[in-house]
Design a protein around this motif. Structure first.
Motif, PDB file in Angstrom:
ATOM      1  N   ALA A  15       0.900  -1.245   0.071  1.00 54.28           N
ATOM      2  CA  ALA A  15      -0.029   0.252   0.055  1.00 54.28           C
ATOM      3  C   ALA A  15       0.799   1.170   0.010  1.00 54.28           C
ATOM      4  O   ALA A  15       0.533   2.185  -0.632  1.00 54.28           O
ATOM      5  CB  ALA A  15      -0.902   0.036   1.068  1.00 54.28           C
ATOM      6  N   PHE A  16       1.768   1.335   0.834  1.00 55.46           N
ATOM      7  CA  PHE A  16       2.934   2.455   0.921  1.00 55.46           C
ATOM      8  C   PHE A  16       3.407   2.617  -0.406  1.00 55.46           C
ATOM      9  O   PHE A  16       3.437   3.706  -0.979  1.00 55.46           O
ATOM     10  CB  PHE A  16       3.909   2.105   1.991  1.00 55.46           C
ATOM     11  CG  PHE A  16       4.897   3.226   1.912  1.00 55.46           C
ATOM     12  CD1 PHE A  16       4.676   4.476   2.545  1.00 55.46           C
ATOM     13  CD2 PHE A  16       6.237   3.126   1.621  1.00 55.46           C
ATOM     14  CE1 PHE A  16       5.713   5.544   2.655  1.00 55.46           C
ATOM     15  CE2 PHE A  16       7.111   4.002   1.456  1.00 55.46           C
ATOM     16  CZ  PHE A  16       6.832   5.199   2.217  1.00 55.46           C
ATOM     17  N   LYS A  17       3.863   1.686  -1.137  1.00 58.32           N
ATOM     18  CA  LYS A  17       4.698   1.899  -2.409  1.00 58.32           C
ATOM     19  C   LYS A  17       3.594   2.202  -3.528  1.00 58.32           C
ATOM     20  O   LYS A  17       3.985   3.428  -4.338  1.00 58.32           O
ATOM     21  CB  LYS A  17       5.185   0.530  -2.919  1.00 58.32           C
ATOM     22  CG  LYS A  17       6.052   0.717  -4.163  1.00 58.32           C
ATOM     23  CD  LYS A  17       7.114   1.577  -4.367  1.00 58.32           C
ATOM     24  CE  LYS A  17       7.507   1.591  -5.618  1.00 58.32           C
ATOM     25  NZ  LYS A  17       8.877   2.775  -5.746  1.00 58.32           N
ATOM     26  N   LEU A  18       2.410   1.658  -3.671  1.00 60.32           N
ATOM     27  CA  LEU A  18       1.574   2.158  -4.639  1.00 60.32           C
ATOM     28  C   LEU A  18       1.003   3.696  -4.080  1.00 60.32           C
ATOM     29  O   LEU A  18       0.908   4.532  -5.125  1.00 60.32           O
ATOM     30  CB  LEU A  18       0.417   1.353  -4.681  1.00 60.32           C
ATOM     31  CG  LEU A  18       0.632  -0.092  -5.021  1.00 60.32           C
ATOM     32  CD1 LEU A  18      -0.646  -0.967  -5.086  1.00 60.32           C
ATOM     33  CD2 LEU A  18       1.024   0.024  -6.630  1.00 60.32           C
ATOM     34  N   GLN A  24      -4.272   6.102  -5.243  1.00 56.51           N
ATOM     35  CA  GLN A  24      -5.249   5.890  -4.129  1.00 56.51           C
ATOM     36  C   GLN A  24      -5.481   4.437  -3.749  1.00 56.51           C
ATOM     37  O   GLN A  24      -5.877   3.987  -4.621  1.00 56.51           O
ATOM     38  CB  GLN A  24      -6.554   6.485  -4.137  1.00 56.51           C
ATOM     39  CG  GLN A  24      -6.429   7.952  -4.397  1.00 56.51           C
ATOM     40  CD  GLN A  24      -7.799   8.689  -4.505  1.00 56.51           C
ATOM     41  OE1 GLN A  24      -8.766   8.068  -5.000  1.00 56.51           O
ATOM     42  NE2 GLN A  24      -8.112  10.090  -4.003  1.00 56.51           N
ATOM     43  N   VAL A  25      -4.787   4.149  -2.580  1.00 55.95           N
ATOM     44  CA  VAL A  25      -4.930   2.743  -2.360  1.00 55.95           C
ATOM     45  C   VAL A  25      -5.727   2.538  -0.714  1.00 55.95           C
ATOM     46  O   VAL A  25      -5.475   3.459   0.079  1.00 55.95           O
ATOM     47  CB  VAL A  25      -3.363   2.290  -1.847  1.00 55.95           C
ATOM     48  CG1 VAL A  25      -3.523   1.013  -1.456  1.00 55.95           C
ATOM     49  CG2 VAL A  25      -2.641   2.605  -3.046  1.00 55.95           C
ATOM     50  N   ARG A  26      -6.424   1.399  -0.975  1.00 60.45           N
ATOM     51  CA  ARG A  26      -7.080   1.324   0.509  1.00 60.45           C
ATOM     52  C   ARG A  26      -6.345  -0.293   0.814  1.00 60.45           C
ATOM     53  O   ARG A  26      -6.374  -1.031  -0.158  1.00 60.45           O
ATOM     54  CB  ARG A  26      -8.692   1.029   0.343  1.00 60.45           C
ATOM     55  CG  ARG A  26      -9.513   0.776   1.336  1.00 60.45           C
ATOM     56  CD  ARG A  26     -10.615   0.838   1.608  1.00 60.45           C
ATOM     57  NE  ARG A  26     -11.390   0.288   2.726  1.00 60.45           N
ATOM     58  CZ  ARG A  26     -12.559   0.339   2.871  1.00 60.45           C
ATOM     59  NH1 ARG A  26     -13.432   0.388   1.839  1.00 60.45           N
ATOM     60  NH2 ARG A  26     -13.331  -0.291   3.970  1.00 60.45           N
ATOM     61  N   ALA A  27      -6.342  -0.610   1.716  1.00 63.97           N
ATOM     62  CA  ALA A  27      -5.756  -1.742   2.302  1.00 63.97           C
ATOM     63  C   ALA A  27      -6.685  -2.623   3.427  1.00 63.97           C
ATOM     64  O   ALA A  27      -6.850  -2.184   4.354  1.00 63.97           O
ATOM     65  CB  ALA A  27      -4.173  -1.643   2.944  1.00 63.97           C
ATOM     66  N   VAL A  28      -6.966  -3.911   3.210  1.00 60.06           N
ATOM     67  CA  VAL A  28      -7.824  -4.507   3.951  1.00 60.06           C
ATOM     68  C   VAL A  28      -6.835  -6.015   4.428  1.00 60.06           C
ATOM     69  O   VAL A  28      -6.121  -6.365   3.741  1.00 60.06           O
ATOM     70  CB  VAL A  28      -9.099  -4.768   3.716  1.00 60.06           C
ATOM     71  CG1 VAL A  28      -9.855  -3.560   3.495  1.00 60.06           C
ATOM     72  CG2 VAL A  28      -9.323  -5.546   2.067  1.00 60.06           C
ATOM     73  N   ALA A  29      -7.546  -6.758   5.437  1.00 61.99           N
ATOM     74  CA  ALA A  29      -6.784  -7.916   5.818  1.00 61.99           C
ATOM     75  C   ALA A  29      -7.395  -9.296   5.529  1.00 61.99           C
ATOM     76  O   ALA A  29      -6.692 -10.166   5.593  1.00 61.99           O
ATOM     77  CB  ALA A  29      -6.544  -7.928   7.331  1.00 61.99           C
ATOM     78  N   ASP A  30      -8.610  -9.247   4.916  1.00 67.37           N
ATOM     79  CA  ASP A  30      -9.187 -10.410   4.657  1.00 67.37           C
ATOM     80  C   ASP A  30     -10.303 -10.482   3.359  1.00 67.37           C
ATOM     81  O   ASP A  30     -10.417  -9.461   2.918  1.00 67.37           O
ATOM     82  CB  ASP A  30      -9.922 -11.168   5.786  1.00 67.37           C
ATOM     83  CG  ASP A  30     -10.753 -10.387   6.370  1.00 67.37           C
ATOM     84  OD1 ASP A  30     -11.667  -9.552   5.798  1.00 67.37           O
ATOM     85  OD2 ASP A  30     -10.856 -10.058   7.604  1.00 67.37           O
ATOM     86  N   GLY A  31     -10.680 -11.763   3.178  1.00 68.03           N
ATOM     87  CA  GLY A  31     -11.542 -11.853   2.236  1.00 68.03           C
ATOM     88  C   GLY A  31     -12.933 -11.051   2.066  1.00 68.03           C
ATOM     89  O   GLY A  31     -13.445 -10.417   1.281  1.00 68.03           O
ATOM     90  N   PRO A  32     -13.526 -11.150   3.276  1.00 71.86           N
ATOM     91  CA  PRO A  32     -14.829 -10.563   3.378  1.00 71.86           C
ATOM     92  C   PRO A  32     -14.720  -8.852   3.414  1.00 71.86           C
ATOM     93  O   PRO A  32     -15.404  -8.476   2.957  1.00 71.86           O
ATOM     94  CB  PRO A  32     -15.442 -11.116   4.948  1.00 71.86           C
ATOM     95  CG  PRO A  32     -14.830 -12.288   5.169  1.00 71.86           C
ATOM     96  CD  PRO A  32     -13.323 -12.340   4.433  1.00 71.86           C
ATOM     97  N   ALA A  33     -13.509  -8.488   3.971  1.00 67.00           N
ATOM     98  CA  ALA A  33     -13.383  -6.971   4.017  1.00 67.00           C
ATOM     99  C   ALA A  33     -12.983  -6.589   2.416  1.00 67.00           C
ATOM    100  O   ALA A  33     -13.425  -5.378   2.199  1.00 67.00           O
ATOM    101  CB  ALA A  33     -12.356  -6.561   5.023  1.00 67.00           C
ATOM    102  N   ALA A  34     -12.398  -7.552   2.048  1.00 63.49           N
ATOM    103  CA  ALA A  34     -12.186  -7.108   0.415  1.00 63.49           C
ATOM    104  C   ALA A  34     -13.506  -6.823  -0.299  1.00 63.49           C
ATOM    105  O   ALA A  34     -13.654  -5.746  -0.988  1.00 63.49           O
ATOM    106  CB  ALA A  34     -11.342  -8.119  -0.203  1.00 63.49           C
TER     107      ALA A  34
END
Length: 121
Positions: A15-18, A24-34
């Motif tokens: 996420a930081f690199k992008l 514009q980046v959003r980051a999530v930790a799992d499938g349902p959150a995605a």
């Protein structure tokens, strides 16, 4: 862009690199959150870890491809799984690209640009 990875170090680094590249980046930790994130906001590309607890990246990808609203969404799988069968499973599920870990941040940004290139006008 949406980064989905259960490893916080990988998720934050990608996420930081992008973000540094101007995305514009959003980051999530799992499938349902995605799946929730994709439904809540416009996303051009999803960088999706394959091996996650609960709901795998392949399961997320299949749901995205089954939904008319997200069937065209660009998805790059990120994974340490490198066997030919793993690659076939990823592309059969509808991945646009498959990037194996470890990868360089340069390679990541190049792959994202390549996946997005056909949709740019």
């Amino acid at each position: 862009m949406l980064v989905v990875d259960d490893d916080p170090d990988v998720r934050e680094l990608v996420a930081f690199k992008l973000t540094q590249s101007g995305d514009q980046v959003r980051a999530v930790a799992d499938g349902p959150a995605a799946l929730r994130a994709v439904r809540e906001a416009k996303v051009d590309v999803v960088l999706l870890d394959v091996v996650m607890p609960g709901m795998s990246g392949l399961e997320v990808l299949r749901e995205l491809r089954a939904d008319p609203a997200t069937v065209e969404l660009r998805v790059i799988l990120l994974t340490a799984r490198t066997q030919e069968g793993d690659l076939e499973a990823g592309f059969s599920a509808g991945a646009d690209d498959y990037l194996t870990k470890p990868f360089t941040l340069w390679e990541l940004t190049e792959r994202v640009q390549a996946v997005l290139a056909p949709t740019e006008s």
